[in-house]
Motif scaffolding. Structure first.
Motif, PDB file in Angstrom:
ATOM      1  N   GLY A  41       0.795  -1.230   0.000  1.00 28.64           N
ATOM      2  CA  GLY A  41       0.000   0.000   0.000  1.00 28.64           C
ATOM      3  C   GLY A  41       0.825   1.277   0.000  1.00 28.64           C
ATOM      4  N   ILE A  42       2.057   1.195  -0.433  1.00 30.41           N
ATOM      5  CA  ILE A  42       2.930   2.366  -0.458  1.00 30.41           C
ATOM      6  C   ILE A  42       2.885   2.974  -1.854  1.00 30.41           C
ATOM      7  N   THR A  43       2.635   4.266  -1.925  1.00 28.09           N
ATOM      8  CA  THR A  43       2.671   4.962  -3.199  1.00 28.09           C
ATOM      9  C   THR A  43       4.101   5.405  -3.454  1.00 28.09           C
ATOM     10  N   LEU A  44       4.715   4.799  -4.443  1.00 29.91           N
ATOM     11  CA  LEU A  44       6.102   5.130  -4.770  1.00 29.91           C
ATOM     12  C   LEU A  44       6.147   6.440  -5.549  1.00 29.91           C
ATOM     13  N   VAL A  45       6.989   7.334  -5.084  1.00 28.97           N
ATOM     14  CA  VAL A  45       7.145   8.647  -5.711  1.00 28.97           C
ATOM     15  C   VAL A  45       8.384   8.599  -6.604  1.00 28.97           C
ATOM     16  N   PRO A  46       8.225   8.823  -7.918  1.00 25.30           N
ATOM     17  CA  PRO A  46       9.353   8.695  -8.847  1.00 25.30           C
ATOM     18  C   PRO A  46      10.556   9.580  -8.512  1.00 25.30           C
ATOM     19  N   ASP A  47      10.333  10.749  -7.954  1.00 23.07           N
ATOM     20  CA  ASP A  47      11.437  11.667  -7.659  1.00 23.07           C
ATOM     21  C   ASP A  47      12.055  11.461  -6.283  1.00 23.07           C
ATOM     22  N   ASN A  48      11.576  10.481  -5.531  1.00 27.59           N
ATOM     23  CA  ASN A  48      12.076  10.233  -4.189  1.00 27.59           C
ATOM     24  C   ASN A  48      13.236   9.233  -4.258  1.00 27.59           C
ATOM     25  N   ALA A  49      14.428   9.696  -3.945  1.00 27.17           N
ATOM     26  CA  ALA A  49      15.622   8.847  -4.019  1.00 27.17           C
ATOM     27  C   ALA A  49      15.542   7.677  -3.041  1.00 27.17           C
ATOM     28  N   HIS A  51      12.830   5.998  -2.184  1.00 30.20           N
ATOM     29  CA  HIS A  51      11.960   4.999  -2.811  1.00 30.20           C
ATOM     30  C   HIS A  51      12.727   4.270  -3.914  1.00 30.20           C
ATOM     31  N   LEU A  52      13.427   5.036  -4.731  1.00 29.66           N
ATOM     32  CA  LEU A  52      14.190   4.456  -5.838  1.00 29.66           C
ATOM     33  C   LEU A  52      15.228   3.462  -5.319  1.00 29.66           C
ATOM     34  N   MET A  53      16.025   3.877  -4.354  1.00 30.39           N
ATOM     35  CA  MET A  53      17.097   3.017  -3.862  1.00 30.39           C
ATOM     36  C   MET A  53      16.572   1.820  -3.073  1.00 30.39           C
ATOM     37  N   PHE A  54      15.426   1.976  -2.417  1.00 37.87           N
ATOM     38  CA  PHE A  54      14.848   0.811  -1.748  1.00 37.87           C
ATOM     39  C   PHE A  54      14.457  -0.235  -2.791  1.00 37.87           C
ATOM     40  N   CYS A  55      13.825   0.207  -3.873  1.00 36.28           N
ATOM     41  CA  CYS A  55      13.448  -0.723  -4.946  1.00 36.28           C
ATOM     42  C   CYS A  55      14.682  -1.395  -5.541  1.00 36.28           C
ATOM     43  N   VAL A  56      15.746  -0.639  -5.745  1.00 34.63           N
ATOM     44  CA  VAL A  56      16.989  -1.184  -6.294  1.00 34.63           C
ATOM     45  C   VAL A  56      17.570  -2.225  -5.334  1.00 34.63           C
ATOM     46  N   ARG A  74      17.893  -7.525   7.621  1.00 39.36           N
ATOM     47  CA  ARG A  74      17.373  -6.565   8.604  1.00 39.36           C
ATOM     48  C   ARG A  74      17.339  -5.138   8.062  1.00 39.36           C
ATOM     49  N   HIS A  75      18.354  -4.717   7.313  1.00 40.21           N
ATOM     50  CA  HIS A  75      18.371  -3.340   6.816  1.00 40.21           C
ATOM     51  C   HIS A  75      17.220  -3.090   5.843  1.00 40.21           C
ATOM     52  N   LEU A  76      16.838  -4.115   5.051  1.00 46.52           N
ATOM     53  CA  LEU A  76      15.687  -3.957   4.159  1.00 46.52           C
ATOM     54  C   LEU A  76      14.380  -3.935   4.952  1.00 46.52           C
ATOM     55  N   GLN A  77      14.278  -4.776   5.965  1.00 43.11           N
ATOM     56  CA  GLN A  77      13.087  -4.770   6.814  1.00 43.11           C
ATOM     57  C   GLN A  77      12.906  -3.415   7.476  1.00 43.11           C
ATOM     58  N   HIS A  81       9.770  -0.867   6.831  1.00 39.14           N
ATOM     59  CA  HIS A  81       8.938  -0.386   7.934  1.00 39.14           C
ATOM     60  C   HIS A  81       8.884   1.138   7.950  1.00 39.14           C
ATOM     61  N   ASN A  82      10.014   1.788   7.691  1.00 38.59           N
ATOM     62  CA  ASN A  82      10.028   3.250   7.626  1.00 38.59           C
ATOM     63  C   ASN A  82       9.159   3.762   6.480  1.00 38.59           C
ATOM     64  N   LEU A  83       9.207   3.096   5.338  1.00 35.84           N
ATOM     65  CA  LEU A  83       8.345   3.492   4.219  1.00 35.84           C
ATOM     66  C   LEU A  83       6.872   3.329   4.582  1.00 35.84           C
ATOM     67  N   LEU A  84       6.556   2.240   5.270  1.00 35.06           N
ATOM     68  CA  LEU A  84       5.174   2.012   5.700  1.00 35.06           C
ATOM     69  C   LEU A  84       4.704   3.107   6.661  1.00 35.06           C
ATOM     70  N   ILE A  85       5.558   3.480   7.591  1.00 33.78           N
ATOM     71  CA  ILE A  85       5.212   4.520   8.549  1.00 33.78           C
ATOM     72  C   ILE A  85       5.010   5.848   7.846  1.00 33.78           C
ATOM     73  N   HIS A  86       5.900   6.186   6.929  1.00 35.37           N
ATOM     74  CA  HIS A  86       5.792   7.452   6.196  1.00 35.37           C
ATOM     75  C   HIS A  86       4.553   7.509   5.317  1.00 35.37           C
ATOM     76  N   SER A  87       4.125   6.351   4.830  1.00 33.69           N
ATOM     77  CA  SER A  87       2.956   6.351   3.948  1.00 33.69           C
ATOM     78  C   SER A  87       1.656   6.205   4.723  1.00 33.69           C
ATOM     79  N   GLY A  88       1.743   6.107   6.033  1.00 33.11           N
ATOM     80  CA  GLY A  88       0.535   6.009   6.850  1.00 33.11           C
ATOM     81  C   GLY A  88       0.094   4.575   7.104  1.00 33.11           C
ATOM     82  N   GLY A  89       0.945   3.623   6.847  1.00 33.06           N
ATOM     83  CA  GLY A  89       0.625   2.221   7.100  1.00 33.06           C
ATOM     84  C   GLY A  89       0.016   1.564   5.891  1.00 33.06           C
ATOM     85  N   VAL A  90      -0.239   0.274   6.020  1.00 30.91           N
ATOM     86  CA  VAL A  90      -0.808  -0.503   4.922  1.00 30.91           C
ATOM     87  C   VAL A  90      -2.258  -0.113   4.739  1.00 30.91           C
TER      88      VAL A  90
END
Length: 92
Positions: A41-49, A51-56, A74-77, A81-90
């Motif tokens: 449920g995370i909206t990926l923002v194309p200009d957000n580095a 988001h880009l690097m997490f996907c990579v 663990r670093h990916l987890q 989790h930080n992306l989930l928190i920033h996006s307001g959760g699932v």
């Protein structure tokens, strides 16, 4: 999210200079983006580095651990989790 950009960075990270693995890598990149957006449920923002690097990093880990049944590092987890928190959760 620009999957071509993710793909190019994944190949750079892996040191792949040819197109031999492109079909497989493209499928991994597409599945990572779909999982993050649809399942998490995370909206990926194309200009957000971030988001880009997490996907990579996530796609690179998926490629490198194709024969490994271990858990996500663990670093990916932590970053997920930080992306989930920033996006307001699932989102339901």
């Amino acid at each position: 999210m620009n999957q071509d950009q993710i793909m190019a960075l994944v190949k750079e990270r892996l040191g792949i200079r040819t197109a031999v693995r492109d079909t497989y890598l493209t499928a991994i990149v597409s599945s990572v983006v779909t999982e993050i957006e649809d399942e998490k449920g995370i909206t990926l923002v194309p200009d957000n580095a971030n988001h880009l690097m997490f996907c990579v990093d996530y796609a690179t880990w998926r490629y490198q651990s194709k024969d490994d049944s271990g858990a996500m590092p663990r670093h990916l987890q932590y970053r997920l989790h930080n992306l989930l928190i920033h996006s307001g959760g699932v989102k339901p």
